[in-house]
Design a protein around this motif. Structure first.
Motif, PDB file in Angstrom:
ATOM      1  N   CYS A 322       0.835  -1.205   0.000  1.00  0.00           N
ATOM      2  CA  CYS A 322       0.000   0.000   0.000  1.00  0.00           C
ATOM      3  C   CYS A 322       0.865   1.248   0.000  1.00  0.00           C
ATOM      4  CB  CYS A 322      -0.910   0.020   1.231  1.00  0.00           C
ATOM      5  SG  CYS A 322      -2.115  -1.305   1.276  1.00  0.00           S
ATOM      6  N   GLY A 323       0.431   2.264  -0.751  1.00  0.00           N
ATOM      7  CA  GLY A 323       1.078   3.561  -0.693  1.00  0.00           C
ATOM      8  C   GLY A 323       2.019   3.886  -1.824  1.00  0.00           C
ATOM      9  N   TYR A 324       2.328   2.904  -2.666  1.00  0.00           N
ATOM     10  CA  TYR A 324       3.208   3.186  -3.798  1.00  0.00           C
ATOM     11  C   TYR A 324       2.567   4.167  -4.782  1.00  0.00           C
ATOM     12  CZ  TYR A 324       6.368  -0.695  -2.619  1.00  0.00           C
ATOM     13  OH  TYR A 324       7.273  -1.517  -1.996  1.00  0.00           O
ATOM     14  N   ASP A 325       1.251   4.113  -4.911  1.00  0.00           N
ATOM     15  CA  ASP A 325       0.595   4.902  -5.954  1.00  0.00           C
ATOM     16  C   ASP A 325       0.801   6.398  -5.757  1.00  0.00           C
ATOM     17  OD1 ASP A 325      -0.989   4.757  -3.660  1.00  0.00           O
ATOM     18  OD2 ASP A 325      -2.872   4.934  -4.764  1.00  0.00           O
ATOM     19  N   GLN A 326       0.666   6.889  -4.526  1.00  0.00           N
ATOM     20  CA  GLN A 326       0.820   8.327  -4.296  1.00  0.00           C
ATOM     21  C   GLN A 326       2.252   8.781  -4.558  1.00  0.00           C
ATOM     22  OE1 GLN A 326      -1.396   9.895  -0.761  1.00  0.00           O
ATOM     23  NE2 GLN A 326      -1.787   7.735  -0.349  1.00  0.00           N
ATOM     24  N   LEU A 327       3.208   7.976  -4.116  1.00  0.00           N
ATOM     25  CA  LEU A 327       4.605   8.360  -4.301  1.00  0.00           C
ATOM     26  C   LEU A 327       5.017   8.295  -5.764  1.00  0.00           C
ATOM     27  CD1 LEU A 327       6.146   6.531  -1.211  1.00  0.00           C
ATOM     28  CD2 LEU A 327       5.712   8.970  -1.451  1.00  0.00           C
ATOM     29  N   THR A 328       4.643   7.219  -6.456  1.00  0.00           N
ATOM     30  CA  THR A 328       5.033   7.108  -7.868  1.00  0.00           C
ATOM     31  C   THR A 328       4.302   8.125  -8.730  1.00  0.00           C
ATOM     32  OG1 THR A 328       3.397   5.323  -8.154  1.00  0.00           O
ATOM     33  CG2 THR A 328       5.685   4.674  -7.729  1.00  0.00           C
ATOM     34  N   ALA A 329       3.040   8.429  -8.379  1.00  0.00           N
ATOM     35  CA  ALA A 329       2.324   9.461  -9.132  1.00  0.00           C
ATOM     36  C   ALA A 329       2.989  10.820  -8.941  1.00  0.00           C
ATOM     37  CB  ALA A 329       0.864   9.514  -8.690  1.00  0.00           C
ATOM     38  N   GLY A 330       3.446  11.105  -7.718  1.00  0.00           N
ATOM     39  CA  GLY A 330       4.134  12.364  -7.470  1.00  0.00           C
ATOM     40  C   GLY A 330       5.453  12.458  -8.211  1.00  0.00           C
ATOM     41  N   LEU A 331       6.216  11.378  -8.173  1.00  0.00           N
ATOM     42  CA  LEU A 331       7.475  11.355  -8.916  1.00  0.00           C
ATOM     43  C   LEU A 331       7.226  11.519 -10.415  1.00  0.00           C
ATOM     44  CD1 LEU A 331       9.323   8.540  -6.972  1.00  0.00           C
ATOM     45  CD2 LEU A 331      10.245  10.838  -7.374  1.00  0.00           C
ATOM     46  N   VAL A 351      10.524   4.076 -14.080  1.00  0.00           N
ATOM     47  CA  VAL A 351       9.847   3.214 -15.054  1.00  0.00           C
ATOM     48  C   VAL A 351      10.012   1.751 -14.678  1.00  0.00           C
ATOM     49  CG1 VAL A 351       9.943   2.385 -17.436  1.00  0.00           C
ATOM     50  CG2 VAL A 351       9.897   4.844 -16.970  1.00  0.00           C
ATOM     51  N   ARG A 352      11.214   1.367 -14.256  1.00  0.00           N
ATOM     52  CA  ARG A 352      11.427  -0.028 -13.842  1.00  0.00           C
ATOM     53  C   ARG A 352      10.551  -0.380 -12.648  1.00  0.00           C
ATOM     54  NH1 ARG A 352      16.890   1.283 -14.713  1.00  0.00           N
ATOM     55  NH2 ARG A 352      17.267   1.456 -12.457  1.00  0.00           N
ATOM     56  N   ARG A 353      10.476   0.546 -11.685  1.00  0.00           N
ATOM     57  CA  ARG A 353       9.667   0.280 -10.500  1.00  0.00           C
ATOM     58  C   ARG A 353       8.184   0.192 -10.861  1.00  0.00           C
ATOM     59  NH1 ARG A 353      10.566   1.266  -4.894  1.00  0.00           N
ATOM     60  NH2 ARG A 353      12.762   1.185  -5.476  1.00  0.00           N
ATOM     61  N   LEU A 354       7.730   1.055 -11.731  1.00  0.00           N
ATOM     62  CA  LEU A 354       6.320   1.046 -12.137  1.00  0.00           C
ATOM     63  C   LEU A 354       5.973  -0.228 -12.894  1.00  0.00           C
ATOM     64  CD1 LEU A 354       6.000   4.769 -13.251  1.00  0.00           C
ATOM     65  CD2 LEU A 354       4.635   3.690 -11.456  1.00  0.00           C
ATOM     66  N   ARG A 355       6.848  -0.658 -13.779  1.00  0.00           N
ATOM     67  CA  ARG A 355       6.580  -1.905 -14.511  1.00  0.00           C
ATOM     68  C   ARG A 355       6.460  -3.073 -13.536  1.00  0.00           C
ATOM     69  NH1 ARG A 355      10.964  -1.867 -19.496  1.00  0.00           N
ATOM     70  NH2 ARG A 355      10.061  -0.147 -20.724  1.00  0.00           N
ATOM     71  N   TRP A 356       7.369  -3.110 -12.549  1.00  0.00           N
ATOM     72  CA  TRP A 356       7.335  -4.208 -11.580  1.00  0.00           C
ATOM     73  C   TRP A 356       6.069  -4.147 -10.733  1.00  0.00           C
ATOM     74  CZ3 TRP A 356       7.770  -3.978  -6.116  1.00  0.00           C
ATOM     75  CH2 TRP A 356       7.890  -5.240  -5.506  1.00  0.00           C
TER      76      TRP A 356
END
Length: 436
Positions: A322-331, A351-356
């Motif tokens: 939980c919580g990756y979405d807010q951080l990756t969206a901000g980045l 991009v690598r983290r988002l794909r994973w």
């Protein structure tokens, strides 16, 4: 008396995201594509209908996904109907129903209700029959009356009137469907519904109404040392709903955090860029009570200098979902606004983290955010994967795929199927119709 190690059942865990079962457990569209090409493996779907594999039962979506698989692969519904019947009564905590440890009951009801809405007579009769003689019949009745046309359940009123007793009235919402629709048909039914009113609140108590309270008075309420937590929560909720910045809120952060005021962080988001300097200070102090919340504030309102803080916060989420979405969206917001030759290492890492995350996380509620970010940062590669996303478990993912997928003859056929599918969500249908 000792318990031998072999007597202790192993803890359940997700299958590898690289496996067909793991893809199904996570609700991926690629699993649907593979099963359509390999129908001999269709029985594996039952492993995902026999227990609720969602990471978060409240927000992750699987009901339509699994219903569509059962329908399209022509799988027998008998195991689900037996599962529905096997679950015991709903018991208050700490008591439990061991036949429903993994949310089998609500999962099964949701799947059967969806299939019935799509025209499956066996699913419809299974749920209608359960209302007549099942243990958790009130719950099933309220689900189908909310989702089905009234003529599909209206004739069940006599069975409901005959079955409703004092124990049942503690579980129903008397002002909701179907009860308000049946008012006036039977005096004894009306009397039992009246008995239920003191036992069940259809909406949470709101206490004092603060909708007309000025910003200054809300701040005074928050500042007063004798304001109770319920009123603190309502005042912060009003600030959040109004959506404009109330700068004085920053002065009260320490006091409100000490008082454990619910909704403080969400209210701080309304400050916009005004909160950034303070959030940077909080994020740098591991002892500050808002240390873990500050990166989310920076993700929404910060800029390029906050990238290291956000990457560090991402790394702290190891072993969590939980919580990756807010951080990756901000980045993504920050990086996408920079020139293409700026922050290239950060862009590649993100991009690598988002794909994973898009393929490995079982928390499908966050997947639309990952896909939206990938469409911004990794356009061409993501476009190639959009056909499989049309079959994802999350409606918002399917909508994003429908809105962005290049139109070919094959894609038009897939979109037409979605548009005409009674199981499909209305928002997805509207997006498909616009593309077609």
């Amino acid at each position: 008396m000792s318990i031998e190690a072999e007597d202790i059942p192993p803890a359940w865990h997700y299958a590898s995201y690289r496996s067909l079962l793991g893809e199904l457990q996570r609700g991926h569209g690629i699993a649907v594509v593979r099963l359509r090409g390999q129908p001999e493996h269709a029985q594996i779907v039952y492993e995902c209908t026999s227990r609720d594999t969602r990471w978060d039962w409240q927000v992750d979506n699987r009901r339509g996904y699994l219903a569509r698989l059962l329908r399209d692969l022509r799988l027998d519904l008998a195991p689900l109907i037996a599962q529905l019947r096997a679950c015991g009564p709903d018991r208050p905590w700490p008591h439990r129903d061991p036949t429903n440890d993994d949310n089998q009951f609500r999962l099964t009801v949701g799947i059967l209700e969806t299939l019935a809405r799509a025209g499956n007579a066996q699913a419809s009769e299974a749920l209608r029959g359960y209302v007549r003689d099942g243990l958790r019949w009130v719950e099933v009745l309220e689900v189908i009356s909310e989702e089905w046309p009234v003529e599909w359940w209206d004739d069940l009123w006599e069975a409901a009137a005959a079955r409703l007793d004092l124990d049942d009235t503690t579980h129903l919402f008397p002002s909701g469907k179907p009860w308000r629709h049946w008012r006036g048909r039977d005096p004894s039914l009306d009397a039992r519904l009246d008995d239920a009113l003191p036992n069940r609140c259809d909406s949470p108590a709101t206490g004092n109404d603060l909708t007309e309270t000025s910003d200054a008075d809300l701040i005074d309420l928050l500042r007063a040392p004798d304001t109770d937590r319920g009123t603190l929560a309502m005042a912060l909720r009003q600030i959040r709903r109004r959506g404009h910045a109330v700068p004085e809120l920053l002065e009260l952060v320490e006091q409100l955090r000490a008082a454990r005021a619910p909704g403080l962080t969400r209210a701080l988001h309304t400050l916009g860029p005004l909160v950034v300097p303070a959030a940077r200070t909080w994020a740098a102090d591991s002892d500050h009570p808002l240390f873990h919340d500050a990166p989310d504030l920076l993700a929404e309102h910060g800029d390029e200098q906050d990238i290291p803080t956000l990457l560090t916060a991402l790394d702290r989420l190891a072993d969590q979902w939980c919580g990756y979405d807010q951080l990756t969206a901000g980045l993504t917001r920050i990086v996408a606004a920079l020139p293409p030759n700026a922050q290239t290492d950060t862009r590649a890492l993100l991009v690598r983290r988002l794909r994973w995350l898009a393929i490995a996380s079982p928390h499908s509620y966050e997947r639309p955010s990952y896909l939206r970010s990938l469409l911004l940062l990794d356009w061409q590669h993501t476009l190639n994967n959009l056909p499989a996303y049309l079959f994802d478990c999350e409606p918002e993912v399917r909508q994003l795929a429908a809105e962005n997928i290049p139109l070919t003859d094959n894609v038009r056929s897939l979109l037409t199927l979605l548009r005409d599918d009674p199981i499909e969500d209305d928002d997805v249908k509207h997006a498909v119709a616009r593309r077609l």
